[in-house]
Write a protein that holds these residues in place. Structure first.
Motif, PDB file in Angstrom:
ATOM      1  N   ASP A 405       0.789  -1.139  -0.164  1.00 39.48           N
ATOM      2  CA  ASP A 405       0.016   0.040  -0.026  1.00 39.48           C
ATOM      3  C   ASP A 405       0.872   1.032   0.055  1.00 39.48           C
ATOM      4  O   ASP A 405       0.617   2.202  -0.589  1.00 39.48           O
ATOM      5  N   THR A 406       1.978   0.986   0.864  1.00 37.35           N
ATOM      6  CA  THR A 406       2.643   2.128   0.743  1.00 37.35           C
ATOM      7  C   THR A 406       3.542   2.618  -0.573  1.00 37.35           C
ATOM      8  O   THR A 406       3.564   3.940  -1.117  1.00 37.35           O
ATOM      9  N   MET A 407       3.801   1.507  -1.240  1.00 38.53           N
ATOM     10  CA  MET A 407       4.518   1.885  -2.615  1.00 38.53           C
ATOM     11  C   MET A 407       3.423   2.256  -3.364  1.00 38.53           C
ATOM     12  O   MET A 407       3.838   3.073  -4.447  1.00 38.53           O
ATOM     13  N   ARG A 408       2.404   1.760  -3.330  1.00 37.09           N
ATOM     14  CA  ARG A 408       1.406   2.210  -4.340  1.00 37.09           C
ATOM     15  C   ARG A 408       1.046   3.775  -3.827  1.00 37.09           C
ATOM     16  O   ARG A 408       0.802   4.516  -5.081  1.00 37.09           O
ATOM     17  N   ASN A 409       0.777   4.017  -2.698  1.00 33.84           N
ATOM     18  CA  ASN A 409       0.569   5.388  -2.558  1.00 33.84           C
ATOM     19  C   ASN A 409       1.713   6.351  -3.041  1.00 33.84           C
ATOM     20  O   ASN A 409       1.338   7.425  -3.562  1.00 33.84           O
ATOM     21  N   VAL A 410       2.934   6.068  -2.897  1.00 29.21           N
ATOM     22  CA  VAL A 410       4.029   6.828  -3.498  1.00 29.21           C
ATOM     23  C   VAL A 410       3.802   6.969  -4.894  1.00 29.21           C
ATOM     24  O   VAL A 410       4.084   7.966  -5.437  1.00 29.21           O
ATOM     25  N   GLY A 411       3.491   5.833  -5.780  1.00 29.76           N
ATOM     26  CA  GLY A 411       3.094   6.092  -7.077  1.00 29.76           C
ATOM     27  C   GLY A 411       2.080   6.844  -7.354  1.00 29.76           C
ATOM     28  O   GLY A 411       2.070   7.664  -8.338  1.00 29.76           O
ATOM     29  N   THR A 412       0.771   6.953  -6.452  1.00 28.84           N
ATOM     30  CA  THR A 412      -0.257   7.825  -6.851  1.00 28.84           C
ATOM     31  C   THR A 412       0.299   9.275  -6.554  1.00 28.84           C
ATOM     32  O   THR A 412      -0.164  10.081  -7.522  1.00 28.84           O
TER      33      THR A 412
END
Length: 437
Positions: A405-412
């Motif tokens: 989730d954290t890495m996806r959030n950084v992607g967003t």
């Protein structure tokens, strides 16, 4: 389609001579001019904002510190080796530099910014007295998807098999597959490593160490690594594993950003990513009782996590990928090397993201060495903190419940939240006058 770790390493980890944005420009110009039956007279280029931004100020290998989008194109068209891909400028010499400088200074190279294009986009047109040829790179720095001569498509081994303009590539499929995996599954890919993979990983280490040695010996570029070494000698600071990682990684970037004629083993499409992902771990190993295989497994994990984050952030953005992508890879690799399990790796990634997610990418240049020093040192610190039970809670900012989730959030944050920031950075850079030729 499922991929193996060998596929990931071959697609995401490749040698690159010089910063990959001007190299992509040189590659497109070289590929286009190679189709002409007579010498080129003019070049026209169209670039997306991020390639334009990253190619503005960084030194080009073999030019004694020169830079410029038009110069990179002229070098590629004059003496580039398109079959060498990201090492297209491997045989640049003084005569070639002189010819390219003359072409750029005389206005024979026209570079156009495409402000609304998203994603990596380099189109080059080489024009001679009686012909014109085009090359189109899309998605990846060496991903030539189309070639044409006098308006007719040309079949060529330079074109990546199965790629068409606007279509999907193997890297797109790989990234879509990566996004479906959990951190535990990503770590489990290490079980697939064979002797061939380990030899390839060692080659990457050797390449990047050579750059670091060059930077430390000559104090090239901004001289960050050399300065840290001098401060240690003067006993003004103490060398520990954190400082060792900062020193080794930044010295390699010093050399690379100054145009040292040595290739870097890249990761996720960036040479500086490769320096961060590999050299952070290589520096830490000297403080530990570990085997060569364990070190190379940690390097492999670093590449895997770097690729995972890049799948979410995109190849180029307003967020510094050396910090959030290669930094995440490096902290995962260091944690693994220190004996941490998946839980510790997850904590280290969260710690690093909380610390570095706000670092912007304001183009490739000598100052990148400072950011690589920060990324490498923070990667080691984040790993040590996690192993000591220090873990950022998911209620903090962009940190998610899980590392995924954290890495996806950084992607967003990178793909949606920083669009205006990216434009503002480029506008600030364009207001400055670059006179390199």
């Amino acid at each position: 389609m499922a991929y193996a770790v060998k596929d990931l390493l071959r697609l995401e980890v490749v040698p690159a001579l010089g910063c990959t944005e001007p190299v992509a420009i040189a590659l497109a110009a070289s590929a286009a001019s190679s189709l002409l039956p007579e010498p080129w007279q003019r070049l026209e280029l169209w670039l997306d904002p991020n390639v334009y931004k990253n190619g503005l100020a960084v030194s080009i290998p073999g030019t004694d510190g020169l830079s410029g989008l038009d110069l990179a194109a002229a070098l590629g068209a004059s003496c580039g080796l398109p079959e060498r891909k990201l090492e297209v400028l491997a045989e640049v010499d003084g005569d070639c530099v002189a010819a390219a400088r003359e072409a750029a200074a005389s206005g024979r190279v026209e570079v156009t910014l495409l402000p609304d294009v998203r994603g990596l986009h380099v189109r080059a047109r080489a024009i001679s007295a009686n012909h014109e040829a085009e090359a189109f790179i899309e998605g990846l720095h060496d991903n030539i998807v189309a070639l044409s001569l006098d308006g007719k498509e040309v079949e060529s081994p330079l074109i990546v098999p199965g790629c068409t303009p606007g279509g999907s590539s193997r890297i797109d499929d790989l990234e879509n597959w990566l996004k479906t995996l959990s951190l535990r599954e990503l770590v489990a890919l290490l079980d697939q490593l064979d002797d061939e993979d380990l030899d390839f990983l060692q080659q990457g280490v050797d390449m990047n160490i050579a750059l670091a040695e060059q930077g430390l010996k000559f104090g090239m570029g901004l001289g960050v690594g050399k300065t840290l070494e001098r401060l240690v000698r003067q006993q003004l600071i103490k060398k520990d594993m954190i400082l060792a990682a900062r020193m080794l990684t930044s010295s390699a970037s010093d050399a690379r950003m100054a145009g040292a004629p040595l290739p870097a083993m890249s990761s996720g499409g960036s040479g500086n990513h490769g320096l961060t992902a590999i050299l952070t771990i290589w520096a830490v190993k000297d403080y530990l009782d570990v085997t060569p295989r364990q070190v190379l497994e940690a390097v492999a994990l670093s590449h895997v996590i770097t690729a995972y984050v890049k799948a979410h952030t995109g190849r180029l953005s307003a967020v510094c990928g050396c910090s959030v992508a290669a930094g995440a890879g490096a902290t995962a690799g260091v944690t693994h090397l220190l004996g941490g399990d998946v839980r510790h790796i997850a904590g280290a990634i969260k710690n690093l993201m909380e610390d570095l997610a706000g670092i912007i990418c304001d183009g490739a240049k000598a100052g990148c060495s400072l950011k690589l020093a920060t990324a490498a040192g923070t990667a080691v610190q984040a790993a040590l903190f996690s192993l000591q039970g220090v873990n950022v809670h998911f209620t903090d900012g962009i940190i998610g419940q899980s590392p995924e989730d954290t890495m996806r959030n950084v992607g967003t944050l990178s793909t949606e939240g920083m669009i205006a920031t990216d434009r503002t950075i480029l506008n600030i850079m364009l207001e400055k006058k670059f006179t390199d030729v």
